[in-house]
Scaffold this active site. Sequence first.
Site, mmCIF file in Angstrom:
data_model
loop_
_atom_site.group_PDB
_atom_site.id
_atom_site.type_symbol
_atom_site.label_atom_id
_atom_site.label_comp_id
_atom_site.label_asym_id
_atom_site.label_seq_id
_atom_site.Cartn_x
_atom_site.Cartn_y
_atom_site.Cartn_z
ATOM 1 N N GLY A 28 39.637 33.010 25.582
ATOM 2 C CA GLY A 28 38.201 33.150 25.435
ATOM 3 C C GLY A 28 37.514 32.317 26.503
ATOM 4 O O GLY A 28 38.161 31.579 27.255
ATOM 5 N N TYR A 29 36.199 32.417 26.556
ATOM 6 C CA TYR A 29 35.427 31.736 27.594
ATOM 7 C C TYR A 29 34.352 30.856 26.982
ATOM 8 O O TYR A 29 33.533 31.312 26.186
ATOM 9 C CB TYR A 29 34.799 32.760 28.540
ATOM 10 C CG TYR A 29 35.847 33.415 29.400
ATOM 11 C CD1 TYR A 29 36.152 32.904 30.646
ATOM 12 C CD2 TYR A 29 36.577 34.498 28.934
ATOM 13 C CE1 TYR A 29 37.146 33.466 31.421
ATOM 14 C CE2 TYR A 29 37.577 35.071 29.699
ATOM 15 C CZ TYR A 29 37.855 34.545 30.942
ATOM 16 O OH TYR A 29 38.851 35.096 31.702
#
Length: 155
Positions: A28-29
């Site tokens: 994820g970011y």
Amino acid sequence: MSQEIERKFLVKGDFKKDAFKETRIIQGYLSSVPERTVRVRVKGDKGFLTIKGIGDESGASRFEWEKEIPADEANDLLKICEPGVIDKTRYLVKAGQHTFEVDEFYGDNDGLTVAEVELDSVDQKFEKPDWLGEEVTGDARYFNSMLMKNPYKNW
């Protein structure tokens, strides 16, 4: 500062018979702005935090910093990431003097398979296996940070 130089391609054939390793990756970011992406990744039983800068004009070279962190901390950080998760299996495939990282995506990006090769220079020559398709190095749609926002199923 470390520079990452890589080229990215679509995959058009059977590469799995030549793979010597495979690893499941969930990522994820924390930040997905092009000027600085901050990625959290669980790769097998390890965690990683990676910061990448904006790419050069060709999209092949950019700053990259990565640090291994405990997997439980990476899993905790995934809970506060931007919406959207990248779920894929990475296969390592040797071709000539290089090793290609071939990512087979799942979930909202199911059906997409891309291969990347890291190089020492932008113009370095490398052997292209039969299963390597169209080059998409500079095409932002294929950046993992973009696949999170606009998944392959929406194209």
